[in-house]
Design a protein around this motif. Sequence first.
Motif, mmCIF file in Angstrom:
data_model
loop_
_atom_site.group_PDB
_atom_site.id
_atom_site.type_symbol
_atom_site.label_atom_id
_atom_site.label_comp_id
_atom_site.label_asym_id
_atom_site.label_seq_id
_atom_site.Cartn_x
_atom_site.Cartn_y
_atom_site.Cartn_z
ATOM 1 N N THR A 88 -26.806 4.910 -13.850
ATOM 2 C CA THR A 88 -26.036 5.929 -12.957
ATOM 3 C C THR A 88 -26.902 6.823 -12.290
ATOM 4 O O THR A 88 -27.634 7.853 -12.634
ATOM 5 C CB THR A 88 -25.166 6.741 -13.953
ATOM 6 N N ILE A 95 -16.910 2.540 -19.860
ATOM 7 C CA ILE A 95 -17.582 3.576 -20.401
ATOM 8 C C ILE A 95 -18.714 4.339 -19.147
ATOM 9 O O ILE A 95 -18.868 5.356 -19.369
ATOM 10 C CB ILE A 95 -18.521 2.941 -21.591
ATOM 11 N N GLN A 96 -19.170 3.310 -18.594
ATOM 12 C CA GLN A 96 -20.398 3.783 -17.587
ATOM 13 C C GLN A 96 -19.647 4.968 -16.614
ATOM 14 O O GLN A 96 -20.625 5.910 -16.406
ATOM 15 C CB GLN A 96 -21.113 2.889 -16.799
ATOM 16 N N GLY A 116 -15.113 -3.253 -28.683
ATOM 17 C CA GLY A 116 -14.587 -3.059 -27.138
ATOM 18 C C GLY A 116 -13.151 -2.934 -26.936
ATOM 19 O O GLY A 116 -12.509 -2.013 -26.204
ATOM 20 N N ASN A 127 -18.587 -5.262 -22.977
ATOM 21 C CA ASN A 127 -17.345 -5.458 -21.861
ATOM 22 C C ASN A 127 -17.517 -6.302 -20.762
ATOM 23 O O ASN A 127 -16.451 -6.762 -20.514
ATOM 24 C CB ASN A 127 -17.125 -3.953 -21.464
ATOM 25 N N ASP A 177 -16.681 -2.616 -17.171
ATOM 26 C CA ASP A 177 -16.887 -1.546 -18.379
ATOM 27 C C ASP A 177 -16.123 -0.489 -17.732
ATOM 28 O O ASP A 177 -16.150 0.005 -16.675
ATOM 29 C CB ASP A 177 -18.387 -1.495 -18.527
ATOM 30 N N MET A 234 -21.312 -1.457 -23.288
ATOM 31 C CA MET A 234 -20.972 -1.740 -22.071
ATOM 32 C C MET A 234 -21.228 -3.052 -21.582
ATOM 33 O O MET A 234 -20.609 -3.773 -20.758
ATOM 34 C CB MET A 234 -22.076 -0.471 -21.318
ATOM 35 N N PHE A 246 -23.605 -3.754 -15.353
ATOM 36 C CA PHE A 246 -24.364 -2.640 -15.991
ATOM 37 C C PHE A 246 -25.455 -2.234 -15.197
ATOM 38 O O PHE A 246 -26.531 -2.616 -14.573
ATOM 39 C CB PHE A 246 -25.131 -3.396 -17.295
ATOM 40 N N ASP A 267 -14.205 2.171 -13.351
ATOM 41 C CA ASP A 267 -14.730 1.096 -13.838
ATOM 42 C C ASP A 267 -16.019 0.528 -13.042
ATOM 43 O O ASP A 267 -16.157 0.939 -11.945
ATOM 44 C CB ASP A 267 -13.493 -0.188 -13.972
ATOM 45 N N ASN A 315 -24.478 1.653 -25.002
ATOM 46 C CA ASN A 315 -24.810 0.701 -24.064
ATOM 47 C C ASN A 315 -24.527 -0.954 -24.472
ATOM 48 O O ASN A 315 -24.258 -1.624 -23.597
ATOM 49 C CB ASN A 315 -26.368 0.818 -24.063
#
Length: 708
Positions: A452, A362-363, A312, A353, A360, A350, A449, A445, A347
């Motif tokens: 999307t 990344i998402q 991370g 993080n 997170d 994520m 989790f 950010d 995943n």
Amino acid sequence: MNTPTAGPAALAEKILHGVGGPENVESLTHCATRLRFQLHDGEKVDQAAIDALDGVMGTVRQSGDRFQIVIGGAVANVYAKIMNLPSMSGGGAPRPQSDADVKAAIRSKSRGRYAWVDNFFEYLSDSFRPLMGVLLGSSLIIAIASVLDALGVVDFRAADKSATWVFVDAMWRSVLYFLPIMVAYNASKKLKVDPWVGAAVMAALMTPNFTGMLNPKSGIPGVSCTTNATLGTQECVAHVFGLPMQLNDYGGQVFVPLLMVAVLALVYKGLQRIFPEAVHLVFVPFFSMLIMIPVTAFLIGPLGIWAGNGLGSGLSWLNGNAPIVFAIIIPLLYPFLVPLGLHWPLNALMLQNINTIGFDFIQGPMGAWNFACFGATAGVLLLSFRHREKEMRQTATGALAAGLFGGISEPSLYGIHLRFKRIYPRMLVGCLVGGVIVGVLGGVDTKAFAFTSLLTIPVFSPMATYAIAITASFFVSMALVYFSDFRTPEDRVQANAARDAAEAAEAAARGEVAATEDRELVTVGATAATAAASEGSPAQSASASASTAVAEAPSAGAGLTLAAPVAGRVVGLDEVGDPVFASRALGEGVGIEPADGHVVAPVDGELVTAVDTGHAFGIRTADGIEVLIHIGIDTVQMMGEGFDVRVRSGQQVRTGDLLVEVDLDAVRAAKHPTVTLMTVTNTADLASVEPHIGQDVAAGAPVVTVRR
């Protein structure tokens, strides 16, 4: 066109037959969208037959006789129907182990150049995949809570929230906090270890007894806590059996259970070899827990925390020092990771993080990929309406709904995108645009989790940046797919012809074909010839009248006809030597053995297709008549050599306009027939298309009569 089925039960039987029957099935599981078969012999699968089934979005072969069938949202129902078939009452047939099989297994272990990679990612995937439903459920609860927070209904960050909203928090935190136990359970099943043992080992580090030691005010003897002056974090150590044990809150961790179960599998199976089978139930779980709980608490737990934090931190460094690069890499990488199942490690990061740094990063960029994917599906959906493709419309509608409201990309990928090679490049442009926007505007950010989807937009911050990025990704991909089509020009002509034939068959079955005498005779394409005859010399008029006599006879001299695109001898489609044209799949028409390479437009209209290779052109008239001119057989293989194209797609043409100059000697040298074909691709929409064959004609002479 997919083979229709009578419902889930019939589909289940056809799938089972397609994979080689129940005797070829070793085991069957499913995820959110796919049936996952472990077969005895992967060569027995009839992949083409399964792909053709109505209800199947796609298939994927994997190493080790593994085979996946993409169903979509109905996968659980189809799985249940398969497992309830009488022939599957045993849940699959164990693989018989002959001497040859044992030797092959040993050889495969030593071979393993790629097999171990497959097994590693399969382990990750199967540890997370069954949790898709509860993860999606918790993400939607978070989304609703975020909307209420944004509207000022409640402050979810307040320290004095009421019991009602504390309870709402518990509804979604339950999944994330106890995720290590769930992952341990699934990972244990994957490695053929008692899953409850794996869950129990992980749960031991999450009991109030263990977590209570993290409280410096607990007063438990042997526990000491210090504060890191630099980071402001608290570190606690417990002295257990005289040994120091680093204490951590393992809620939400994913790397720890994955590492723990990998070691547990060795211990568990080793104990099974030591103890007699009669006492396995008592002693194997007992000693497994006795060994693995301390090993996890003292060694694996801190190591997993360190590994997760390290990965991370590395991505966080890239995101902090090169945010634009990071924001571009993530959405461009995902379209290639997801089809292979290689996205699960990201995943896991994520989740790591969120658990370690509280958010997170990344998402947000990943959302650009998802919405580019959904935008491409929307483009296909619009085209399916335009071209009246019922099957594709149904597939795209379901895939788009699963994407926009569930955040699930597999129905789009396997149902559409991976089947048509033109989609991916256009979708990647949408990914790039969204990634650039996220990077330029400073990143996105989230503290949850979340899948999307449209419903989870409020969980991302800044929400405006995220909304702009995914909107751009969606509409860029949609526009590129819609305006350039997901089919090649030749595929489009064939698809439209197949559609017309199907619609004609349906209309005939319903008895909706109107009487011929009520239809209008449409004579398309001879306007120029007729005008020339009327305005020219008496000799020219006589010549034109003679050349149109055959065509005009059926209508007593009224109307027009399709003109010959090239001079030569007119023959029927049965004589052209091409089974596709001879079958009338591309409509009724004629072939012309060309006297020269001067090819002209046979009709007034829009040039909807003009391929770069110059061997095929499609024209649509103002009345909706669709005409295909195809020069030679298999001349696409010449890659345009010998073809001098004089027009472009989208151009308006009039009868007699030059389309292409063809070097017929070059075509013959390449050993391709030179016959030029002209068909009416939407023949099924018309009362009749009447070819006039057996004559030598000049370019522009009437050769086909079209009746509405």
